[in-house]
Every structure is written in C-alpha cells, then in structure tokens.
Motif scaffolding. Structure first.
Motif, PDB file in Angstrom:
ATOM      1  N   THR A 109      85.808 -15.913-134.225  1.00  0.00           N
ATOM      2  CA  THR A 109      84.077 -15.010-134.607  1.00  0.00           C
ATOM      3  C   THR A 109      82.696 -16.482-134.789  1.00  0.00           C
ATOM      4  OG1 THR A 109      84.782 -13.327-135.928  1.00  0.00           O
ATOM      5  CG2 THR A 109      82.188 -13.617-135.699  1.00  0.00           C
ATOM      6  N   ILE A 110      81.909 -16.206-133.365  1.00  0.00           N
ATOM      7  CA  ILE A 110      81.067 -17.591-132.924  1.00  0.00           C
ATOM      8  C   ILE A 110      80.091 -16.607-133.778  1.00  0.00           C
ATOM      9  CG2 ILE A 110      79.258 -18.904-131.442  1.00  0.00           C
ATOM     10  CD1 ILE A 110      81.872 -18.000-129.630  1.00  0.00           C
ATOM     11  N   VAL A 111      79.202 -17.575-135.157  1.00  0.00           N
ATOM     12  CA  VAL A 111      78.705 -16.704-135.901  1.00  0.00           C
ATOM     13  C   VAL A 111      76.914 -17.369-135.406  1.00  0.00           C
ATOM     14  CG1 VAL A 111      79.931 -15.651-137.757  1.00  0.00           C
ATOM     15  CG2 VAL A 111      78.941 -18.503-138.127  1.00  0.00           C
ATOM     16  N   LYS A 112      77.132 -19.217-134.718  1.00  0.00           N
ATOM     17  CA  LYS A 112      75.699 -19.773-134.324  1.00  0.00           C
ATOM     18  C   LYS A 112      76.273 -20.264-132.982  1.00  0.00           C
ATOM     19  CE  LYS A 112      72.230 -22.481-136.092  1.00  0.00           C
ATOM     20  NZ  LYS A 112      71.603 -23.027-135.253  1.00  0.00           N
ATOM     21  N   LEU A 113      75.223 -20.160-131.725  1.00  0.00           N
ATOM     22  CA  LEU A 113      75.066 -21.240-131.212  1.00  0.00           C
ATOM     23  C   LEU A 113      73.481 -21.830-131.081  1.00  0.00           C
ATOM     24  CD1 LEU A 113      76.101 -18.466-128.280  1.00  0.00           C
ATOM     25  CD2 LEU A 113      77.450 -20.220-129.113  1.00  0.00           C
ATOM     26  N   ARG A 114      73.568 -23.492-130.469  1.00  0.00           N
ATOM     27  CA  ARG A 114      72.808 -24.377-130.102  1.00  0.00           C
ATOM     28  C   ARG A 114      72.977 -24.795-128.836  1.00  0.00           C
ATOM     29  NH1 ARG A 114      72.406 -28.659-134.349  1.00  0.00           N
ATOM     30  NH2 ARG A 114      71.975 -27.072-135.867  1.00  0.00           N
ATOM     31  N   ALA A 115      71.803 -23.943-128.278  1.00  0.00           N
ATOM     32  CA  ALA A 115      71.457 -24.378-126.720  1.00  0.00           C
ATOM     33  C   ALA A 115      70.733 -25.815-125.700  1.00  0.00           C
ATOM     34  CB  ALA A 115      71.432 -23.418-125.902  1.00  0.00           C
ATOM     35  N   PHE A 116      71.317 -26.338-125.766  1.00  0.00           N
ATOM     36  CA  PHE A 116      70.226 -27.949-125.463  1.00  0.00           C
ATOM     37  C   PHE A 116      69.709 -27.727-123.637  1.00  0.00           C
ATOM     38  CE2 PHE A 116      72.470 -29.399-129.481  1.00  0.00           C
ATOM     39  CZ  PHE A 116      71.458 -29.873-129.585  1.00  0.00           C
ATOM     40  N   VAL A 117      68.940 -27.609-123.430  1.00  0.00           N
ATOM     41  CA  VAL A 117      68.393 -27.232-122.291  1.00  0.00           C
ATOM     42  C   VAL A 117      67.602 -28.158-121.807  1.00  0.00           C
ATOM     43  CG1 VAL A 117      67.435 -25.753-120.447  1.00  0.00           C
ATOM     44  CG2 VAL A 117      68.160 -24.551-122.198  1.00  0.00           C
ATOM     45  N   ALA A 118      68.216 -28.772-120.325  1.00  0.00           N
ATOM     46  CA  ALA A 118      67.494 -30.094-119.826  1.00  0.00           C
ATOM     47  C   ALA A 118      66.246 -30.415-118.935  1.00  0.00           C
ATOM     48  CB  ALA A 118      68.520 -31.019-119.292  1.00  0.00           C
ATOM     49  N   GLY A 119      65.447 -30.772-118.877  1.00  0.00           N
ATOM     50  CA  GLY A 119      64.596 -31.275-118.317  1.00  0.00           C
ATOM     51  C   GLY A 119      63.314 -29.414-118.757  1.00  0.00           C
ATOM     52  N   ALA A 120      63.153 -29.198-117.388  1.00  0.00           N
ATOM     53  CA  ALA A 120      62.362 -27.972-117.661  1.00  0.00           C
ATOM     54  C   ALA A 120      63.057 -26.985-116.764  1.00  0.00           C
ATOM     55  CB  ALA A 120      61.553 -28.029-116.066  1.00  0.00           C
ATOM     56  N   GLY A 121      64.396 -26.878-117.840  1.00  0.00           N
ATOM     57  CA  GLY A 121      64.578 -25.341-117.328  1.00  0.00           C
ATOM     58  C   GLY A 121      64.373 -24.072-117.693  1.00  0.00           C
ATOM     59  N   ASP A 122      64.410 -23.005-117.271  1.00  0.00           N
ATOM     60  CA  ASP A 122      63.980 -21.684-117.698  1.00  0.00           C
ATOM     61  C   ASP A 122      65.022 -21.523-119.539  1.00  0.00           C
ATOM     62  OD1 ASP A 122      63.201 -19.509-119.100  1.00  0.00           O
ATOM     63  OD2 ASP A 122      63.360 -18.389-116.895  1.00  0.00           O
ATOM     64  N   ALA A 123      64.296 -21.911-120.886  1.00  0.00           N
ATOM     65  CA  ALA A 123      64.652 -21.099-121.732  1.00  0.00           C
ATOM     66  C   ALA A 123      65.323 -20.188-122.233  1.00  0.00           C
ATOM     67  CB  ALA A 123      64.047 -22.498-122.970  1.00  0.00           C
ATOM     68  N   ARG A 124      65.096 -19.445-121.734  1.00  0.00           N
ATOM     69  CA  ARG A 124      65.009 -18.509-121.487  1.00  0.00           C
ATOM     70  C   ARG A 124      66.410 -17.136-121.349  1.00  0.00           C
ATOM     71  NH1 ARG A 124      58.984 -16.368-119.771  1.00  0.00           N
ATOM     72  NH2 ARG A 124      60.226 -17.441-118.174  1.00  0.00           N
ATOM     73  N   ARG A 125      66.286 -17.577-120.463  1.00  0.00           N
ATOM     74  CA  ARG A 125      67.313 -17.410-119.502  1.00  0.00           C
ATOM     75  C   ARG A 125      69.034 -17.836-120.231  1.00  0.00           C
ATOM     76  NH1 ARG A 125      68.876 -15.334-115.012  1.00  0.00           N
ATOM     77  NH2 ARG A 125      67.844 -16.376-113.400  1.00  0.00           N
ATOM     78  N   VAL A 126      69.056 -18.430-121.841  1.00  0.00           N
ATOM     79  CA  VAL A 126      69.758 -18.639-122.255  1.00  0.00           C
ATOM     80  C   VAL A 126      70.553 -17.504-122.931  1.00  0.00           C
ATOM     81  CG1 VAL A 126      71.017 -19.759-124.826  1.00  0.00           C
ATOM     82  CG2 VAL A 126      69.479 -21.601-122.720  1.00  0.00           C
ATOM     83  N   GLU A 127      69.067 -16.824-123.816  1.00  0.00           N
ATOM     84  CA  GLU A 127      69.307 -15.520-124.167  1.00  0.00           C
ATOM     85  C   GLU A 127      69.508 -14.770-123.291  1.00  0.00           C
ATOM     86  OE1 GLU A 127      66.192 -12.988-127.128  1.00  0.00           O
ATOM     87  OE2 GLU A 127      65.522 -14.869-126.318  1.00  0.00           O
ATOM     88  N   ALA A 128      69.256 -14.579-122.473  1.00  0.00           N
ATOM     89  CA  ALA A 128      69.643 -13.057-120.884  1.00  0.00           C
ATOM     90  C   ALA A 128      71.334 -13.625-121.515  1.00  0.00           C
ATOM     91  CB  ALA A 128      68.983 -13.398-120.243  1.00  0.00           C
ATOM     92  N   GLU A 129      71.812 -15.215-121.050  1.00  0.00           N
ATOM     93  CA  GLU A 129      72.420 -14.560-120.677  1.00  0.00           C
ATOM     94  C   GLU A 129      73.637 -14.552-121.977  1.00  0.00           C
ATOM     95  OE1 GLU A 129      74.258 -14.980-117.755  1.00  0.00           O
ATOM     96  OE2 GLU A 129      72.231 -15.168-116.624  1.00  0.00           O
ATOM     97  N   VAL A 130      73.582 -15.351-123.216  1.00  0.00           N
ATOM     98  CA  VAL A 130      74.368 -14.828-123.839  1.00  0.00           C
ATOM     99  C   VAL A 130      74.349 -13.676-124.444  1.00  0.00           C
ATOM    100  CG1 VAL A 130      74.434 -15.215-126.812  1.00  0.00           C
ATOM    101  CG2 VAL A 130      73.615 -17.074-125.432  1.00  0.00           C
ATOM    102  N   ALA A 131      73.511 -13.138-124.560  1.00  0.00           N
ATOM    103  CA  ALA A 131      73.135 -10.623-124.501  1.00  0.00           C
ATOM    104  C   ALA A 131      74.464 -10.608-123.655  1.00  0.00           C
ATOM    105  CB  ALA A 131      72.135 -10.971-124.657  1.00  0.00           C
TER     106      ALA A 131
END
Length: 105
Positions: free
Chosen positions: A42-64
C-alpha cells in the motif's frame, strides 16, 4: 476511506528522473514504476516535485485516475513546485511512502 500504516513497516521509494515525454506522460510513467516496484504493497503518501512552470494540478488528476484504474486506495498527496530537477527534460520526480508487510525500521 482512511489509510493506516505502522511506522515500523514504512519503506521509501523514489521514481527515476525521466527524460522523455510531457508532464502528464512522466507522471503516469513514474506512478506506474512506483506501483510496479512496490509489489502490491500500500502506497500511503506521495510527494511530487514538479519542475518549472508545470501544471501542478495535473499531478492530482493523474494520481486519482491511475489509482482508480488500478483499484488502489488513494494516498495522501503533496505537490511541490520547484525551479528545476537534475535534468532539463525532467518535469517531475515522485517520492512514495509505502506500508510494507515486513518490519523495516
């Protein structure tokens, strides 16, 4: 639904820096690599480091999307915007905290 994990069984994983694809493709590849490397634990926590001007909201959508597709419980997610990663082409790196079936700490 809440995730529960004992601190003596936590393990830590890090996705590799990818050099090809856009942000969404790198997120999906990193998550698929982490899911494969954890062998069903079980993965209980993720920490994503997004470089530059990338859309950080995209991470939440892709994870879900990916965790729903794999029928896995959604982990806690933290997204951090950073100036750059170790490679110019790398757009994201993801750390995972995993609850294992063995005592590791």
């Amino acid at each position: 639904m809440a995730l529960k994990a004992d601190t003596d069984s936590l393990d830590f994983h890090l996705s590799p820096l990818l050099k090809t694809g856009g942000l969404a493709a790198q997120i999906r590849q990193s998550l698929n690599d982490l899911i494969r490397d954890t062998h069903g634990e079980t993965i209980v926590k993720l920490r994503a480091f997004v470089a530059g001007a990338g859309d950080a909201r995209r991470v939440e959508a892709e994870v879900a999307k990916l965790f729903t597709e794999h029928k896995l419980p959604l982990p806690v997610l933290t997204v951090l915007q950073v100036g750059a990663l170790g490679n110019e082409a790398a757009k994201v790196v993801i750390e995972a905290v995993v609850a294992t079936h063995r005592v590791t700490n």
